[in-house]
Motif scaffolding. Structure first.
Motif, PDB file in Angstrom:
ATOM      1  N   ILE A  56      30.037   4.136  28.884  1.00 20.78           N
ATOM      2  CA  ILE A  56      31.219   3.265  28.918  1.00 20.78           C
ATOM      3  C   ILE A  56      32.488   4.102  28.747  1.00 20.78           C
ATOM      4  O   ILE A  56      32.654   4.819  27.761  1.00 20.78           O
ATOM      5  CB  ILE A  56      31.134   2.163  27.835  1.00 20.78           C
ATOM      6  CG1 ILE A  56      30.003   1.193  28.217  1.00 20.78           C
ATOM      7  CG2 ILE A  56      32.467   1.430  27.672  1.00 20.78           C
ATOM      8  CD1 ILE A  56      29.724   0.136  27.206  1.00 20.78           C
ATOM      9  N   GLU A  57      33.361   4.013  29.754  1.00 20.41           N
ATOM     10  CA  GLU A  57      34.612   4.806  29.710  1.00 20.41           C
ATOM     11  C   GLU A  57      35.840   3.949  29.430  1.00 20.41           C
ATOM     12  O   GLU A  57      36.845   4.428  28.915  1.00 20.41           O
ATOM     13  CB  GLU A  57      34.811   5.538  31.047  1.00 20.41           C
ATOM     14  CG  GLU A  57      33.814   6.661  31.246  1.00 20.41           C
ATOM     15  CD  GLU A  57      34.088   7.460  32.501  1.00 20.41           C
ATOM     16  OE1 GLU A  57      34.825   6.979  33.387  1.00 20.41           O
ATOM     17  OE2 GLU A  57      33.552   8.577  32.598  1.00 20.41           O
ATOM     18  N   TYR A  58      35.778   2.678  29.855  1.00 19.57           N
ATOM     19  CA  TYR A  58      36.931   1.795  29.668  1.00 19.57           C
ATOM     20  C   TYR A  58      36.459   0.462  29.107  1.00 19.57           C
ATOM     21  O   TYR A  58      35.340   0.019  29.389  1.00 19.57           O
ATOM     22  CB  TYR A  58      37.655   1.549  31.006  1.00 19.57           C
ATOM     23  CG  TYR A  58      38.188   2.837  31.597  1.00 19.57           C
ATOM     24  CD1 TYR A  58      39.373   3.385  31.112  1.00 19.57           C
ATOM     25  CD2 TYR A  58      37.501   3.498  32.596  1.00 19.57           C
ATOM     26  CE1 TYR A  58      39.859   4.586  31.624  1.00 19.57           C
ATOM     27  CE2 TYR A  58      37.978   4.697  33.115  1.00 19.57           C
ATOM     28  CZ  TYR A  58      39.153   5.235  32.628  1.00 19.57           C
ATOM     29  OH  TYR A  58      39.620   6.422  33.125  1.00 19.57           O
ATOM     30  N   ALA A  59      37.331  -0.182  28.329  1.00 21.47           N
ATOM     31  CA  ALA A  59      37.020  -1.515  27.821  1.00 21.47           C
ATOM     32  C   ALA A  59      38.150  -2.460  28.228  1.00 21.47           C
ATOM     33  O   ALA A  59      39.330  -2.112  28.095  1.00 21.47           O
ATOM     34  CB  ALA A  59      36.886  -1.478  26.303  1.00 21.47           C
ATOM     35  N   VAL A  60      37.774  -3.614  28.736  1.00 20.59           N
ATOM     36  CA  VAL A  60      38.737  -4.658  29.105  1.00 20.59           C
ATOM     37  C   VAL A  60      38.426  -5.833  28.193  1.00 20.59           C
ATOM     38  O   VAL A  60      37.315  -6.382  28.233  1.00 20.59           O
ATOM     39  CB  VAL A  60      38.566  -5.048  30.594  1.00 20.59           C
ATOM     40  CG1 VAL A  60      39.499  -6.190  30.965  1.00 20.59           C
ATOM     41  CG2 VAL A  60      38.818  -3.833  31.488  1.00 20.59           C
ATOM     42  N   LEU A  88      33.894  -1.888  19.784  1.00 21.94           N
ATOM     43  CA  LEU A  88      34.459  -0.690  20.437  1.00 21.94           C
ATOM     44  C   LEU A  88      34.278   0.578  19.593  1.00 21.94           C
ATOM     45  O   LEU A  88      34.698   1.662  19.989  1.00 21.94           O
ATOM     46  CB  LEU A  88      35.964  -0.902  20.689  1.00 21.94           C
ATOM     47  CG  LEU A  88      36.341  -2.139  21.519  1.00 21.94           C
ATOM     48  CD1 LEU A  88      37.842  -2.330  21.535  1.00 21.94           C
ATOM     49  CD2 LEU A  88      35.817  -2.001  22.934  1.00 21.94           C
ATOM     50  N   THR A  89      33.682   0.399  18.435  1.00 19.74           N
ATOM     51  CA  THR A  89      33.697   1.473  17.436  1.00 19.74           C
ATOM     52  C   THR A  89      32.929   2.722  17.865  1.00 19.74           C
ATOM     53  O   THR A  89      33.401   3.833  17.678  1.00 19.74           O
ATOM     54  CB  THR A  89      33.102   0.956  16.104  1.00 19.74           C
ATOM     55  OG1 THR A  89      33.699  -0.299  15.844  1.00 19.74           O
ATOM     56  CG2 THR A  89      33.363   1.915  14.964  1.00 19.74           C
ATOM     57  N   LEU A 129      34.797   6.569  25.378  1.00 19.11           N
ATOM     58  CA  LEU A 129      35.822   5.571  25.699  1.00 19.11           C
ATOM     59  C   LEU A 129      37.163   6.270  25.918  1.00 19.11           C
ATOM     60  O   LEU A 129      37.619   7.058  25.081  1.00 19.11           O
ATOM     61  CB  LEU A 129      35.937   4.565  24.545  1.00 19.11           C
ATOM     62  CG  LEU A 129      36.794   3.339  24.835  1.00 19.11           C
ATOM     63  CD1 LEU A 129      36.134   2.450  25.890  1.00 19.11           C
ATOM     64  CD2 LEU A 129      37.026   2.521  23.559  1.00 19.11           C
ATOM     65  N   LYS A 130      37.810   5.962  27.080  1.00 16.14           N
ATOM     66  CA  LYS A 130      39.077   6.644  27.401  1.00 16.14           C
ATOM     67  C   LYS A 130      40.282   5.745  27.168  1.00 16.14           C
ATOM     68  O   LYS A 130      41.381   6.234  26.932  1.00 16.14           O
ATOM     69  CB  LYS A 130      39.068   7.064  28.876  1.00 16.14           C
ATOM     70  CG  LYS A 130      38.084   8.158  29.180  1.00 16.14           C
ATOM     71  CD  LYS A 130      38.174   8.535  30.654  1.00 16.14           C
ATOM     72  CE  LYS A 130      37.214   9.637  30.991  1.00 16.14           C
ATOM     73  NZ  LYS A 130      36.948   9.703  32.418  1.00 16.14           N
ATOM     74  N   ALA A 131      40.110   4.434  27.339  1.00 13.05           N
ATOM     75  CA  ALA A 131      41.250   3.520  27.170  1.00 13.05           C
ATOM     76  C   ALA A 131      40.741   2.096  26.998  1.00 13.05           C
ATOM     77  O   ALA A 131      39.628   1.764  27.425  1.00 13.05           O
ATOM     78  CB  ALA A 131      42.175   3.585  28.393  1.00 13.05           C
ATOM     79  N   ILE A 132      41.599   1.285  26.361  1.00 10.76           N
ATOM     80  CA  ILE A 132      41.283  -0.136  26.172  1.00 10.76           C
ATOM     81  C   ILE A 132      42.372  -0.940  26.873  1.00 10.76           C
ATOM     82  O   ILE A 132      43.566  -0.665  26.687  1.00 10.76           O
ATOM     83  CB  ILE A 132      41.261  -0.495  24.664  1.00 10.76           C
ATOM     84  CG1 ILE A 132      40.272   0.399  23.911  1.00 10.76           C
ATOM     85  CG2 ILE A 132      40.937  -1.970  24.458  1.00 10.76           C
ATOM     86  CD1 ILE A 132      40.407   0.324  22.400  1.00 10.76           C
ATOM     87  N   PHE A 133      41.976  -1.926  27.651  1.00  8.06           N
ATOM     88  CA  PHE A 133      42.926  -2.780  28.368  1.00  8.06           C
ATOM     89  C   PHE A 133      42.897  -4.176  27.770  1.00  8.06           C
ATOM     90  O   PHE A 133      41.832  -4.786  27.657  1.00  8.06           O
ATOM     91  CB  PHE A 133      42.569  -2.857  29.861  1.00  8.06           C
ATOM     92  CG  PHE A 133      42.730  -1.546  30.573  1.00  8.06           C
ATOM     93  CD1 PHE A 133      41.738  -0.572  30.488  1.00  8.06           C
ATOM     94  CD2 PHE A 133      43.864  -1.271  31.306  1.00  8.06           C
ATOM     95  CE1 PHE A 133      41.875   0.654  31.130  1.00  8.06           C
ATOM     96  CE2 PHE A 133      44.024  -0.052  31.961  1.00  8.06           C
ATOM     97  CZ  PHE A 133      43.025   0.910  31.869  1.00  8.06           C
ATOM     98  N   SER A 134      44.080  -4.689  27.415  1.00  9.98           N
ATOM     99  CA  SER A 134      44.182  -6.067  26.920  1.00  9.98           C
ATOM    100  C   SER A 134      44.406  -6.995  28.114  1.00  9.98           C
ATOM    101  O   SER A 134      45.251  -6.728  28.963  1.00  9.98           O
ATOM    102  CB  SER A 134      45.378  -6.177  25.974  1.00  9.98           C
ATOM    103  OG  SER A 134      45.678  -7.531  25.732  1.00  9.98           O
TER     104      SER A 134
END
Ligand SMILES: NC(=O)c1ccc[n+]([C@@H]2O[C@H](COP(=O)([O-])OP(=O)(O)OC[C@H]3O[C@@H](n4cnc5c(N)ncnc54)[C@H](OP(=O)(O)O)[C@@H]3O)[C@@H](O)[C@H]2O)c1
Length: 272
Positions: free
Chosen positions: A40-44, A53-54, A59-64
């Motif tokens: 997993i590289e990104y989270a939306v 997400l811990t 993980l490279k970035a989180i998108f709201s």
């Protein structure tokens, strides 16, 4: 090299459309079934469950999925990666429509007319023009500035308050704690469009509402909160409505959501 996965974690609404759009580009994980999933590289996310997400080592970035990021940061275990939020003209327009609708309703005595209609009372108040009413916008970000410009276009006097000094043509601007009281003292209708942060949590309390200008053509001060519920203290708003500190309030958000059925705000005649 294969592209990493996107984690999609959404609470409160069906993320079907997001799933389709993301799945056209990358493999989507709807839940990190495997703790510490390295693919997993990104989270939306929207209001993701705490801890989800811990343990994602890559993980490279989180998108709201939204303008605010407070729902992400509510989980203190979120890793230190860039957080991206939505800035969208449609979102700004929707918010500005809400703000203009509520400001106009208070300015044109909507609540009073509805109450009179119910009781078949024929009485006309003195109508004032928009230029007699000052609207103070707390938060001069993307949403606050758009709303301020629309209100200016309607002829209202507009004040704005932000953390740092801001210039918005036609708006009397104030900044920081030093400028807060002067801003409130010149405001008849307060529009809250702040983000929820450690510095703004609970800012809309009784002492702040006390500083609004009550001697005005509206017959009292008005609060409109379109930011986040935990910016305000619901009990303080009720107290202010009861003792005349506030004439009316329009609340798009509440300290606890959904608003508990026991809250007097559901049925308060001057709260909409
Ligand atoms: N009710 C809803 O459905 C809904 C929908 C969308 C968004 N919202 C909320 O609206 C908020 C605002 O969105 P936006 O896109 O306009 O945000 P933004 O562009 O980040 O702007 C935030 C504004 O608030 C000011 N601010 C932040 N902390 C402050 C502080 N401690 N004291 C004084 N001013 C402070 C900032 O000051 P500076 O300019 O000096 O940085 C900036 O002017 C979002 O964070 C979200 O929570 C609610």
């Amino acid at each position: 090299m294969s592209k990493g996965k996107v984690l999609l974690s959404v609470s409160g609404f069906n993320p079907q459309r997001w799933h389709e759009l993301l799945a056209a580009r990358r493999e989507v994980a709807l839940r990190p079934e495997i703790a510490a999933d390295p693919s997993i590289e990104y989270a939306v996310v929207w209001k993701q469950p705490p801890g989800i997400l811990t343990n994602l080592p890559n993980l490279k970035a989180i998108f709201s999925i939204g303008a605010g990021v407070d729902h992400i940061l509510a989980d203190t275990t979120v890793p230190d990666v860039p957080i991206v939020r939505v800035v969208d003209p449609n979102l700004s327009k929707h918010m500005t429509e809400y703000v203009v609708w509520r400001v106009m309703d208070h300015h044109r005595f909507g609540q009073m007319y509805r109450a009179q209609q119910k009781r078949k009372i024929w009485r006309e108040p003195v109508q004032r023009t928009a230029g007699d009413t000052s609207v103070g916008v707390m938060g001069l970000g993307n949403l606050g500035r758009d709303a301020a410009r629309a209100l200016l276009g309607l002829g209202f006097l507009v004040n704005g308050w932000s953390r740092s000094e801001r210039t918005v043509e036609g708006v009397a601007t104030f900044a920081g704690e030093a400028g807060l009281r002067a801003f409130l003292n010149q405001t008849d209708i307060l529009v809250v469009l702040l983000p929820l942060t450690a510095a703004t949590r609970g800012i809309v309390d009784y002492s702040l509402l006390k500083e609004l200008r009550r001697r005005n053509g509206l017959g009292g001060a008005v609060l409109i909160n379109a930011g986040r519920g935990r910016l305000q203290k619901d009990d303080d708003i009720l107290k202010a409505l009861e003792d005349g500190t506030l004439k009316e309030a329009s609340l798009d958000v509440f300290e606890v959501e959904p608003l508990p059925k026991t809250s007097p705000l559901w049925t308060h005649p001057r709260c909409s």
